[in-house]
Structures are given as structure tokens and as C-alpha cells.
Write an enzyme that holds these catalytic residues in place. Structure first.
Site, short mmCIF file in Angstrom:
data_model
loop_
_atom_site.label_atom_id
_atom_site.label_comp_id
_atom_site.label_asym_id
_atom_site.label_seq_id
_atom_site.Cartn_x
_atom_site.Cartn_y
_atom_site.Cartn_z
N ASN A 162 -6.90 40.66 107.88
CA ASN A 162 -6.87 41.90 107.11
C ASN A 162 -6.53 43.04 108.07
OD1 ASN A 162 -7.92 41.20 104.25
ND2 ASN A 162 -9.32 40.13 105.64
N GLU A 163 -5.26 43.35 108.16
CA GLU A 163 -4.76 44.33 109.11
C GLU A 163 -5.01 45.75 108.60
OE1 GLU A 163 -3.93 43.54 111.98
OE2 GLU A 163 -2.59 41.81 112.12
#
Length: 639
Positions: A162-163
Site C-alpha cells: 500500500n504505497e
């Protein structure tokens, strides 16, 4: 298990944080938490639903779970696992796949049912991914949700993949990887260009549904992002900050990853502390730089307004504290890194005697000497000391294949021009070109190619050391065996490396040893080389009389410097010496312009080195000390 200074959510920390002395201790704590869940579920006849992570962080957790299985009978028969993520596209049998990782580090060693292992599928057709992600989510839900989710943290603040930009309610999906994430993975893939641009990951919302969430982080590389995740404002730019919204989360850290949290870095702001000499020096330097006033101009009001009132009450008045710290910093500065002869050395970092010292600089790679302490290296030689250099590894990993071809072409042409039989070189040239044309990412070079690359680095190192002023007799190439061994196996012995280092030290019998002290990466070459050297010195101290007069000084690399309050010897450089250092670095042509492993910093090594030393000099100036062109810094290490 020893837990250090545990404070349940200080006024700076927005999540519960537990700090342990080292990754091994912390990993055992996490493994026990997982094992307790498995056993409790077994007693109730239920399945334990585990959310697992990959990467270097959980490796020791899995190793402890394997030990518990083999030595204490922990069964995984009732365990169902869901992994956080997988690269896309990715074949499950690829060396870099998380299927391979999990099999190698856990599943192949325990009695888990393979049908109970769930990892996102990196081989799916593009139009099948969304349905697979929905099915992944639904399967977790149908099983009653995750009992525990373990997490690492990336330097972008990502959890799973989850950037930055991920939503707090996001589910399992395909994401585009951040450039920094891909750079961090580049070594595993043989270059960033080979790292997949996408991945399939559980979402932040999926992670939040777990009944227990543990985020782990080890080493100083994670300290900056941990501070932001624990103490910063919630932001989509740092997805780990979303964990502040959970009532079920705990951060489990080692001392290095926790080092920038306020209670450790600036403890006087977090709590009432006992003022030690080390803390006083650190706090005064911080205060001076924080409010942009030279140390000698700090007032009692400055101290009182920044959490240091107790210090002034105990050790004041303020000016007395200022004078003491100013003098301590002044005494670190010396233009005589080998000691100044025939002077009172009681306030100097190095001894006056013997006037001519034997010094040896240990360089983990063939260019660390001139990049990290080139000015001091030159100064020692100019001042008449018997200076040696030891290149601990051959550095052949960091040479481009193109350079091998270029050097072979030169050797072939030279042989032909001189009327020398060039047939063997021609054959080698042809074979090398064929190898490089079919070479796969991360493929280990053949022995002969490794030798050529090592010779390239050796020639450059000799040129650099000669430029500094060393005779050939004082240039030593250790080529420690661990360096090439680790290309084939991480499980290596270092005994012959230690013995070889002991032999060299006995030969030289130095008064001064300079070594690389950049430990940010505990698995990096610098740390391994230091451990070998330190063990060699430790053993020699028990038997060799000369070690009683031997001091060990540590230098840092091209990326960052020691904090000012830690510096024990600061060697100022003139503009001319900075230029000479630059020319010495230029001798390492294979590392110029764009090295094979440049790290995050796009600047060339000589630029990094000059910027770093000029920044150190600028900080000394801001504190009210002399204004120098550049300063190289060292700390003394007891052995």
C-alpha cells in the site's frame, strides 16, 4: 525478554510502541505471540488465521517458529495463512517471488497443509485479477477474519504494498510500486529495471480487520519512517500512519529503528531525565542548531523554553554550560590526525607520541578510503607517518560488464601491437561477450569475469593510494574470502577472514587503525568487514603487547556523517586538500558517473563526499566554532 524503556503512548507517540535490544529478541517475542494464538486455537478445535509478511524483517520470526515446531512441538496443522502481497507479474518458482520466499523461510520446514497457504497469484491474466482479489477478501471474511497480521514497513511508509496515496478503506487490489520501493528491491532483481512495476496487495482496510496487528522494524534505515509513522500526522502520503486509527496495533522495534523517536532522540522533550555528560552535549548542540544561535550566545531563557530547565538548575548558570560544551567541541578539532609532536596532548584527540605513527586504513571496498577519509589519509601521509591501506574486499560486484569488455579489448589490442600471442585473450573476449549477451538479472559472474572485475578495482585502488602518497609496499589487498562466498550462500564462516586480518595486523603493528563505521545496513559489506576487524583486534589484544598502544578510529561513508555531539576527532581540510581528495576519488573510474549500486543518492561519490564534509564544517561554524572549508569526522571505538 528484555524490553527497553516501554512507555505506553508518550505524548509524542500515537500508537503503542515496544522497543527491544535487538531484532533477535524482538522476533522471539513476535513468534511467541503467534505461537500462543495457534495453541489457543488448537485447544478450542479452531483454525488459526494468520496474516504473514515477506522481506528481511520477519525472517527471524519465521526462524523462531520453525524452532518452536521442531524443538517444542508447535504444530501448524490448524493454521491457515494469507500473505500480504506478491509482485505482478511473477512466476511462483522465481527466486524473487514471495511464494519462494515463504517456502524457503517457513512452509518447507513446518507441517502446514499446503491447501491452507494463500498467496496472491502473480501469474493471473490482467482481466482475472479483480475477481481473484475479491475472492481473496471473501475467503478471509468467510474464515472469520485474520487473528493476527504481521507487517514490515517500507521506506515510503508502505504496509504491504500500500504505497503513498492508498486509501484507509482500500481492499486487495493491483497497485503501482513507488520508485523508492523498486530501488530498495533492485539488488534482489539485479537492477531496478528488472523489478516489476506492479504488485497485488491486501489493502489497508483488509489489514485493519485483523484482531491483532504487529508492525515490526529493525535497523537505522527504518528510523526516519518509523518516527513519521508513530509521531506524525495521519496522511495518505505515509500509509503506515493509518495504523494510528486502530485499537489493535502495536509497533515492535529494535533500538536502532526506534532511535529517532523523541523519547530516545530528544528525551528531555518527552520526560524528566537524568542529565548525563553525553546528553548534555547532545542537548546543547541541538538547542544551538534548533534556534540558530551559537553556543556561547545561548541564554537561560533558551534552555527553559526547550525542556532543559532542570539542566540549568543543576549545572548552570547557562554560560558555564555553554563554555564547557564549546570547549569540548573545540578540542575535537585537529589538523594533526596522527597527533602533533612535542605538544601537550591532554586536550587533543590523538596522542603526541610516538611522533611518527604507523597507521592503517581499512577500506571495505576499494574506494571507501579516499571517499570517506581521503583528506585525512593525505594529511597522515604528508605529515610523515608510516601509512598503510588494506582493501578488505575486491569489490568485483560493483563493476559494469561493459568495463570487462573494454579492458579485454585493450589487452587483446595491446598484445597484437606488441607481437604477443593474443589467442587466449581473444578466446576469453569472445566467451565473455557471449556470456553477457545471455546473462540474466542477478546471475553470478563466472570466476574469470569476477577476477577481471577484481583486477579493475585493484588497479584503481593502487592509483588512488599512490596519489595519496603511499609506497606500493604499504598497499595491501586482502580480498577476504567471505565476499565471493556470500554470492553463493549466506551461511558462511568468517574464521579465515579473521585469521587473515590478524596476520596483517601483526605484520603492520599499527598505532592507529581507521575503519568504516557505517552500520546502517547490518547485512552490508561495511558491517561484515568491521565485525571481522573487531574480532581480530579483540583476539590480538589478549596476546599481543603492541595492541596496548593501538587506537581504533571509525569513519563514516559518503552518505552521512556522525552527529556533531558524537564526533571525537574533526580533521579540517583546506580547499587545496579537498581538491586533492577529489582527484584521488577520480582514480576510481569504474565508480565514476554512475556506479553499479548508486543507492538513493543520484550524486557522484566525489560530490557526495564533498557535500558531506562541507556540511559538517558548516555545522561547526553555526555552533560558533571556526569556519573551515570541510571537516572529516571520526569517533574512537574501544576494543
Amino acid at each position: 525478554m528484555a524490553r527497553l524503556n516501554l512507555l505506553e503512548e508518550t505524548r509524542f507517540e500515537k500508537v503503542p510502541v515496544s522497543v527491544y535490544p535487538d531484532p533477535s529478541t524482538a522476533s522471539k517475542v513476535v513468534a511467541k505471540r503467534i505461537a500462543d494464538i495457534i495453541r489457543k486455537k488448537q485447544e478450542n478445535g479452531e483454525n488459526a488465521i494468520l496474516g504473514l509478511a515477506t522481506g528481511a524483517t520477519p525472517v527471524k520470526v519465521y526462524a523462531e517458529l520453525i524452532r518452536l515446531h521442531k524443538e517444542e512441538g508447535l504444530s501448524f496443522k490448524n493454521v491457515i495463512t494469507f500473505n500480504l502481497d506478491e509482485y505482478y507479474p511473477m512466476q511462483p518458482d522465481a527466486a524473487q517471488s514471495y511464494v519462494t520466499f515463504m517456502n524457503k523461510n517457513l512452509f518447507d520446514h513446518v507441517d502446514i497443509e499446503r491447501a491452507n497457504v494463500n498467496i496472491p497469484d502473480g501469474t493471473l491474466a490482467v482481466d482475472a485479477i479483480n475477481a481473484a482479489c475479491e475472492a481473496y477478501e471473501q475467503k478471509i471474511t468467510d474464515l472469520g477474519g485474520l487473528d493476527i497480521q504481521i507487517l514490515g514497513i517500507g521506506r515510503t511508509g508502505h504496509i504491504g504494498f500500500n504505497e503513498p496515496g492508498s486509501a484507509p478503506n482500500s481492499g486487495t487490489r493491483v497497485v503501482t510500486l513507488d520508485d523508492l520501493t523498486r530501488r530498495d528491491a533492485s539488488r534482489d532483481f539485479g537492477g531496478k529495471e528488472n523489478v516489476p512495476r506492479k504488485a497485488i496487495t491486501m489493502g489497508v482496510g483488509t489489514i485493519f480487520k485483523a484482531r491483532e496487528i504487529i508492525l515490526m522494524a529493525w535497523s537505522g534505515n527504518k528510523a526516519e519512517i518509523i518516527k513519521k509513522a508513530v509521531e506524525g500526522e495521519i496522511s495518505s502520503e505515509i500509509p503506515a500512519t493509518y495504523l494510528q486509527l486502530s485499537d489493535n496495533v502495536e509497533f515492535i522495534l529494535d533500538t536502532e529503528s526506534a532511535s529517532l523517536l523523541t523519547r530516545f532522540d530528544l528525551p528531555w522533550l518527552a520526560e524528566d531525565i537524568e542529565w548525563t555528560p553525553v546528553l548534555i552535549k547532545k542537548a546543547v548542540v541541538w538547542l544551538s542548531l534548533e534556534i540558530k544561535k551559537p553556543i556561547l550566545k545561548l541564554t537561560e531563557e533558551d534552555y527553559n523554553n526547550h525542556g532543559m530547565a532542570k539542566l540549568v538548575t543543576q549545572s548552570g548558570p547557562a554560560y558555564n554550560i555553554n563554555i564547557r560544551i564549546f570547549n569540548e567541541l573545540q578540542h575535537t578539532i585537529t589538523g594533526w590526525p596522527g597527533g602533533k609532536p612535542n605538544v601537550d596532548d591532554s586536550q587533543r584527540p590523538e596522542r603526541a607520541n610516538p611522533a611518527k605513527k604507523t597507521s592503517i586504513v581499512f577500506s571495505p571496498h576499494p574506494d571507501d578510503d579516499v571517499i570517506s577519509m581521503g583528506g585525512t589519509f593525505i594529511r597522515l601521509a604528508d605529515q610523515g607517518h608510516d601509512v598503510h591501506v588494506a582493501y578488505q574486499t575486491c569489490g568485483n560486484t560493483a563493476v559494469w560488464d561493459d568495463d570487462v569488455i573494454r579492458y579485454l579489448e585493450f589487452a587483446e589490442d595491446f598484445a597484437k601491437e606488441m607481437g604477443i600471442d593474443a589467442s587466449k585473450i581473444s578466446t576469453l573476449y569472445k566467451e565473455s561477450r557471449e556470456i553477457f549477451e545471455t546473462k540474466k538479472p542477478n546471475q553470478i559472474d563466472t570466476e574469470i569475469v569476477r577476477k577481471i572485475k577484481a583486477l579493475i578495482r585493484k588497479g584503481e585502488a593502487i592509483a588512488g593510494a599512490r596519489f595519496v602518497g603511499l609506497p606500493d609496499t604499504n598497499i595491501h589487498f586482502q580480498d577476504l574470502p567471505f565476499y565471493d562466498r556470500q554470492k553463493f550462500s549466506k551461511d558462511v564462516s568468517f574464521e579465515d577472514d579473521i585469521q587473515q586480518t590478524m596476520e596483517l595486523l601483526r605484520q603492520v603493528k599499527p598505532h592507529q587503525v581507521f575503519a568504516a563505521g557505517d552500520f546502517a545496513d547490518p547485512h552490508g559489506t561495511h558491517k561484515v568487514c568491521f565485525n571481522i576487524l573487531f574480532e581480530a583486534l579483540r583476539r590480538l589484544k589478549a596476546t599481543d603487547e603492541w595492541t596496548k598502544d593501538c587506537w581504533l578510529w571509525l569513519y563514516r561513508g559518503a552518505w552521512h556523517e556522525y552527529p556533531i555531539h558524537e564526533i571525537e576527532m574533526a580533521v579540517p581540510l583546506s580547499p587545496q586538500e579537498v581538491y586533492r581528495k577529489r582527484l584521488a576519488i577520480f582514480k576510481h573510474q569504474s565508480q565514476k558517473d554512475l556506479p553499479v549500486f548508486p543507492g538513493d543518492d543520484p550524486r557522484e561519490f566525489w560530490v557526495r563526499a564533498e557535500d558531506r564534509t562541507s556540511e559538517t564544517a558548516e555545522l561547526y561554524d553555526q555552533l560558533g566554532l571556526a569556519n573551515y572549508e570541510a571537516i572529516e569526522a571520526f569517533v574512537r571505538w574501544e576494543f
